[in-house]
Write an enzyme that holds these catalytic residues in place. Structure first.
Site, PDB file in Angstrom:
ATOM      1  N   TRP A 208       1.616  -1.574   5.764  1.00  0.00           N
ATOM      2  CA  TRP A 208       2.974  -1.922   5.315  1.00  0.00           C
ATOM      3  C   TRP A 208       3.495  -0.752   4.499  1.00  0.00           C
ATOM      4  O   TRP A 208       2.780   0.229   4.280  1.00  0.00           O
ATOM      5  CB  TRP A 208       2.963  -3.215   4.495  1.00  0.00           C
ATOM      6  CG  TRP A 208       4.167  -4.064   4.814  1.00  0.00           C
ATOM      7  CD1 TRP A 208       5.341  -4.150   4.136  1.00  0.00           C
ATOM      8  CD2 TRP A 208       4.288  -4.950   5.943  1.00  0.00           C
ATOM      9  NE1 TRP A 208       6.194  -5.028   4.758  1.00  0.00           N
ATOM     10  CE2 TRP A 208       5.579  -5.532   5.878  1.00  0.00           C
ATOM     11  CE3 TRP A 208       3.451  -5.303   7.001  1.00  0.00           C
ATOM     12  CZ2 TRP A 208       6.041  -6.450   6.821  1.00  0.00           C
ATOM     13  CZ3 TRP A 208       3.904  -6.210   7.940  1.00  0.00           C
ATOM     14  CH2 TRP A 208       5.188  -6.772   7.847  1.00  0.00           C
ATOM     15  N   ASP A 209       4.735  -0.869   4.044  1.00  0.00           N
ATOM     16  CA  ASP A 209       5.266   0.260   3.270  1.00  0.00           C
ATOM     17  C   ASP A 209       4.666   0.342   1.877  1.00  0.00           C
ATOM     18  O   ASP A 209       4.864   1.326   1.174  1.00  0.00           O
ATOM     19  CB  ASP A 209       6.805   0.235   3.208  1.00  0.00           C
ATOM     20  CG  ASP A 209       7.374  -1.070   2.701  1.00  0.00           C
ATOM     21  OD1 ASP A 209       6.600  -1.945   2.283  1.00  0.00           O
ATOM     22  OD2 ASP A 209       8.615  -1.224   2.733  1.00  0.00           O
ATOM     23  N   TRP A 210       3.894  -0.654   1.470  1.00  0.00           N
ATOM     24  CA  TRP A 210       3.191  -0.613   0.190  1.00  0.00           C
ATOM     25  C   TRP A 210       1.669  -0.661   0.369  1.00  0.00           C
ATOM     26  O   TRP A 210       0.938  -0.704  -0.620  1.00  0.00           O
ATOM     27  CB  TRP A 210       3.600  -1.781  -0.711  1.00  0.00           C
ATOM     28  CG  TRP A 210       3.751  -3.078   0.016  1.00  0.00           C
ATOM     29  CD1 TRP A 210       4.918  -3.660   0.408  1.00  0.00           C
ATOM     30  CD2 TRP A 210       2.703  -3.958   0.469  1.00  0.00           C
ATOM     31  NE1 TRP A 210       4.667  -4.841   1.076  1.00  0.00           N
ATOM     32  CE2 TRP A 210       3.316  -5.043   1.131  1.00  0.00           C
ATOM     33  CE3 TRP A 210       1.312  -3.929   0.389  1.00  0.00           C
ATOM     34  CZ2 TRP A 210       2.591  -6.090   1.696  1.00  0.00           C
ATOM     35  CZ3 TRP A 210       0.582  -4.963   0.956  1.00  0.00           C
ATOM     36  CH2 TRP A 210       1.229  -6.026   1.598  1.00  0.00           C
ATOM     37  N   ASN A 486      10.002 -14.170   7.183  1.00  0.00           N
ATOM     38  CA  ASN A 486      10.549 -13.167   6.282  1.00  0.00           C
ATOM     39  C   ASN A 486      11.336 -12.121   7.078  1.00  0.00           C
ATOM     40  O   ASN A 486      10.743 -11.383   7.873  1.00  0.00           O
ATOM     41  CB  ASN A 486       9.428 -12.467   5.511  1.00  0.00           C
ATOM     42  CG  ASN A 486       9.926 -11.218   4.782  1.00  0.00           C
ATOM     43  OD1 ASN A 486      10.579 -11.308   3.750  1.00  0.00           O
ATOM     44  ND2 ASN A 486       9.635 -10.044   5.325  1.00  0.00           N
ATOM     45  N   GLU A 487      12.655 -12.108   6.928  1.00  0.00           N
ATOM     46  CA  GLU A 487      13.562 -11.047   7.390  1.00  0.00           C
ATOM     47  C   GLU A 487      13.719 -10.941   8.898  1.00  0.00           C
ATOM     48  O   GLU A 487      14.341  -9.989   9.386  1.00  0.00           O
ATOM     49  CB  GLU A 487      13.134  -9.689   6.818  1.00  0.00           C
ATOM     50  CG  GLU A 487      13.175  -9.638   5.305  1.00  0.00           C
ATOM     51  CD  GLU A 487      12.897  -8.275   4.717  1.00  0.00           C
ATOM     52  OE1 GLU A 487      13.236  -8.058   3.543  1.00  0.00           O
ATOM     53  OE2 GLU A 487      12.336  -7.424   5.438  1.00  0.00           O
ATOM     54  N   GLU A 585      14.601 -11.045  -2.966  1.00  0.00           N
ATOM     55  CA  GLU A 585      13.854  -9.778  -2.900  1.00  0.00           C
ATOM     56  C   GLU A 585      14.737  -8.647  -3.391  1.00  0.00           C
ATOM     57  O   GLU A 585      15.886  -8.522  -2.959  1.00  0.00           O
ATOM     58  CB  GLU A 585      13.425  -9.445  -1.464  1.00  0.00           C
ATOM     59  CG  GLU A 585      12.017  -9.802  -1.101  1.00  0.00           C
ATOM     60  CD  GLU A 585      11.539  -9.061   0.150  1.00  0.00           C
ATOM     61  OE1 GLU A 585      11.787  -7.836   0.249  1.00  0.00           O
ATOM     62  OE2 GLU A 585      10.930  -9.709   0.999  1.00  0.00           O
TER      63      GLU A 585
END
Length: 915
Positions: A208-210, A486-487, A585
């Protein structure tokens, strides 16, 4: 091996806690009719497994569950560059093997299930070389009847396929059929694996981006033999509704049963609620009319007088009273049960009595609908954060870590956590603890940032996943709302993944997955005191129904919830943020402390290179630099102190940006915007890396979480800049339902960077609005920045006080700190003024006091303990405008650090980086 009324609940299937209340145990035991051999029996198969890869070059024995390939063969996955160096493990296939004896003669008349509570993910299971079944969903419990297969000596094999290769194979099949499902691969900066959406496993495990890619595989939950004759209680749902007309709380109880065989059966259920009912309730309807094995459940209603109940409240509004309930089920077939039959099963859980609704009414000004939670009749501002898995390897999640994170959220005055849809459905312990701490849970189902297949086998697996997990957690008072994804709605209509080439197909598949399947299953556990599920986050709430749940613009500020990120503008400026109903968020990145980096890298590795490697944002480090360089004197990359400054300034920047945005949302609750929720991204981390978290992966709080204790406090003063008028809007926020307004005042101080203590001070009387915002004063900066005060040489401090007690404080800085005039060396000195150690069991709690002295104002004093222990400070990143200030440090360790030195601390100020 039978179990009666012993002290341990190891054999109580689905027991919510280790030991039942003593009074409750006695209550059951003294009934006199219990036969010790007649209870469902559970034999754990969690120890002494062997694991080997496909060609036998990797082998390990003596493995205990929960387990996974990385925790066995690559447990240093979080260190150095091992996210890349150990990736090869995920490309292989592995087999878990366990040999175990079984007393076939003793259990010759019993029925036995083999239950896997969690396999990650694509696996084939064999017992004594006979195929039991195949698994394809890590979120699903798999159960097999092994009554006729068990022998005196047994061999159990679980052959697990590489998730990376399995996902690729599924993607190729869809591609060949012209039904590809994007995105194929993550952004290159993620350094991840492709086709995460092909498998029902933790989506974030593919990167993921994190977070890193660690495509796990293994047996991540318990494996058990469940020995019983007819049926056992698997889950219990309690739908609680308040009936003021009749003066009672109504409990609708549903017991979901697991059944052996394909025969209807008889049952007797006893329901104990020792704090609520004078005597047990006996459900004996089914002693005459049998239960169908096709829909094995028992439902009944219980009414409890309102005056006997203490209401459950979210954190900050009251106590979290929980009532223990216990159920005992006896089942039999038409021929009855013999003395040794495993006919009784039990379930213990705790419930809280509360009402909760999501209010989506037309706004008075006609601009849209409200979107807020009303709990026990009180309109509540939801303040909190988003929760990701506590470990990238699901088998390594621990109760201790969950407890630490959730207690940290409570300490920061949060009342809601959003369990994000790219992780896992959390453990029973997680929801039990959320109940106890008053943390409401916004529960995403595990679909995130992707389109998904809708083939029949995939949908069947999804339905089982949703139903199992919803049944398991629905009774918790903390679970406030379910959301299917989510999204994904936003991703679809905004073409995040190039879906426009076949938009009609993707819309049809979206509705098929979420409306016809996920929502359909969630409705089986709908509650009177829980809102209907949302189809997506962000979404336009109930307004979405007008567009059949795919809205052209699903982040309309006048409806539902929004997610907001903007990396191009000045994050300290409130004007850039949306005026939305609910923001679920938002956030900003920062870097963990340097000591955490030092613990996760090798001595000879360049830190900046590692930082850039672990920065997965699609824009790289640029978003951090954009905000930092607007406000701080960041050295040049070639300077020796560049990385130290970058880490330090990124944390101040993240904390201040999140503070400004959160305070704006809190201040808008009583305006026409009617903002009633702020859940920033994110609470926790899974490795040492640039991310949006407030707590790093070692559990150390970044400045964001220290500051969150202040900007989420029940009573807070807010000073927000209005650039169109060059003024400050002073607001007083109060979440408390009752307020003592006696002696309240605001003290406003103007400081100069060149000297301690205020150069000018004024005060005025104020009041607070219970559970609301008092819009107190507008200050024109031109009226205050005159004479000796300029934008560059002065800054403001505002204190909300009751008499001489400071309830809350905030600061405003009218200029870039890098241009501040007089912000020079504060001559900071500190001493360790006291030490103490208290030993409890094997843990030593170290408590240390630091006395910090300055001769000039010190900007954002930052303290870091350079020991490999998780520590907590009384405050951090604070402004010191007085000569002496005390800070308290607490950390648990295996030893007493009586020889702790000043060199064990790093103390930084903005002052030292001024040119």
């Amino acid at each position: 091996m039978g179990v009666g009324c012993g002290p341990c609940c190891k054999f109580f299937v689905g027991s919510a806690s280790c030991c039942i209340l003593v009074a409750l145990v006695l209550y059951i035991c003294l009934g006199g009719s219990t036969v010790q051999g007649d209870y469902v029996e559970v034999i754990e198969l969690n120890n002494n497994w062997s694991i080997a890869n496909q060609n036998g070059t990797l082998k390990e024995s003596g493995v205990s569950l929960p387990s996974g390939i990385y925790s066995v063969f690559g447990n240093d996955i979080l260190e150095s560059y091992n996210d890349i160096n150990l990736r090869w493990l995920s490309y292989d296939n592995f087999t878990y093997t366990k040999s175990f004896p079984f007393d076939v003669q003793h259990y010759k008349d019993a029925h036995i299930n083999l239950t896997f509570h969690g396999i990650d993910t694509i696996a084939e299971i064999r017992l004594n070389h006979r195929l039991l079944g195949r698994t394809d969903n890590m979120f699903v419990r798999y159960t097999y009847d092994v009554t006729s297969i068990l022998e005196e000596e047994n061999e159990l094999e679980v052959e697990i396929t590489s998730p990376v290769l399995a996902a690729l194979a599924k993607a190729k099949i869809l591609d060949a059929a012209g039904r590809s499902v994007p995105p194929d691969c993550p952004h290159a900066n993620y350094k991840g694996e492709c086709h995460m959406n092909m498998l029902r496993k933790m989506q974030a495990s593919f990167s993921w981006d994190w977070g890193l890619a660690a495509p796990s595989m293994g047996i991540w939950k318990n494996v058990e033999l469940e020995i019983y004759d007819v049926a056992l209680i698997r889950d219990v749902d309690i739908d609680i509704a308040r009936n003021d007309q009749d003066g009672v709380w109504n409990m609708h109880v549903t017991c979901y049963l697991n059944v052996l065989g394909r025969k209807n059966f008889y049952a007797r259920l006893v329901f104990y609620a020792v704090e609520l009912l004078d005597k047990p309730i006996v459900i004996d309807n089914y002693t005459v009319d049998p239960i169908s094995y096709l829909s094995p459940s028992i439902e009944f209603d219980v009414a409890v007088p309102i005056e006997k109940v203490v209401t459950w409240w979210p954190n900050g509004y009251g106590e979290q009273k929980l009532y223990p309930l216990h159920l005992t089920l006896t089942t039999w077939l038409k021929d009855g049960a013999n003395l040794r039959s495993k006919s009784k099963s039990q379930k213990t859980l705790r419930v809280g009595f509360r009402t909760l609704e999501l209010v989506e009414d037309p706004t008075p000004d006609g601009t849209g609908n409200t979107f807020f939670f009303r709990v026990n009749g009180i309109d509540m501002f939801m303040k909190g954060t988003n929760y990701i898995p506590s470990h990238i390897l699901p088998e390594n999640q621990t109760n201790e870590e969950i407890s630490y994170l959730l207690h940290s959220a409570k300490e920061a005055h949060m009342n809601m956590l959003r369990v994000w849809g790219g992780g896992v459905y959390e453990s029973d312990y997680f929801y039990d603890l959320a109940d106890s701490l008053g943390l409401l849970i916004w529960q995403d189902m595990m679909f995130a940032c992707a389109m998904y297949p809708v083939e029949a086998d995939f949908l069947a697996s999804v339905r089982e996943e949703v139903l199992q997990n919803a049944k398991r957690i629905a009774h918790h008072p903390s679970v406030a709302i379910f959301v299917t994804n989510n999204e994904n709605e936003a991703a679809l209509v905004q073409d995040w993944y190039d879906t426009f080439y076949d938009l009609d197909r993707f819309k049809e598949e979206y509705r098929k997955l979420y409306l016809a399947n996920v929502i359909h299953e969630l409705k089986q556990v709908s509650h009177k005191s829980r809102p209907e599920p949302l189809v997506s986050s962000p979404s336009n709430g109930k307004k979405s129904a007008e567009d059949n749940y795919i809205s052209p613009f699903p982040q309309n500020n006048n409806y539902g919830d929004v997610h907001f990120y903007d990396t191009s503008q000045d994050a300290w400026n409130p004007a850039i943020y949306p005026r939305s109903r609910f923001v679920s968020e938002y956030g900003f990145q920062s870097l963990p402390g340097q000591n955490s980096w030092d613990r996760s890298k090798k001595d000879d590795e360049d830190l900046l290179t590692l930082i850039n490697h672990r920065e997965h944002h699609i824009e790289g480090i640029l978003p951090i630099l954009t905000v930092v360089e607007k406000h701080f004197p960041l050295p040049l990359p070639e300077d020796d102190n560049y990385v130290e400054a970058l880490i330090y300034f990124s944390q101040i920047s993240q904390a201040m940006s999140t503070k400004v945005e959160t305070e704006l949302y809190r201040s808008l609750r009583d305006t026409n915007h009617n903002t009633m929720g702020a859940l920033y991204w994110q609470l926790n981390d899974i490795w040492v890396a640039p991310s949006w978290s407030g707590i790093d992966s070692y559990g150390n709080w970044k400045l964001l979480h220290y500051w969150a204790r202040e900007f989420l406090a029940p009573t807070a003063i807010v000073a927000l800049y209005e650039n169109t008028t060059n003024s400050l809007n002073i607001s007083l926020i109060c979440d408390e339902l009752e307020v003592d307004t006696n002696g309240l005042k605001v003290v406003a101080n103007i400081h100069k960077w060149t000297q301690l203590l205020p150069r000018y001070s004024t005060e005025w009387d104020v009041t607070l609005r219970p559970n609301g915002v008092q819009y107190d004063k507008v200050i024109q900066l031109a009226d205050w920045l005159q004479g000796e005060f300029t934008k560059q040489n002065a800054f403001f401090e505002f204190q909300l006080c009751r008499h001489d007690e400071v309830l809350s404080r905030t600061y405003f800085f009218p200029a870039h700190l890098g241009t501040a005039v007089g912000l020079t060396d504060p001559d900071l000195e500190f001493e360790i003024s006291s030490r103490s150690c208290i030993t409890t069991g094997n843990v030593v709690r170290n408590s240390i006091s630091l006395t910090i002295q300055v001769k000039r104002p010190a900007a954002f004093v930052y303290i870091e303990l350079l020991k490999p222990d998780r520590y907590r400070l009384s405050e951090n990143g604070y402004m010191q405008t007085t000569p002496i200030h005390s800070i308290y440090v607490v950390f648990d360790s295996s030893t007493c650090y009586r020889l702790l030195r000043k060199s064990d601390f790093r103390v930084l100020t903005v002052n030292q980086f001024m040119p």
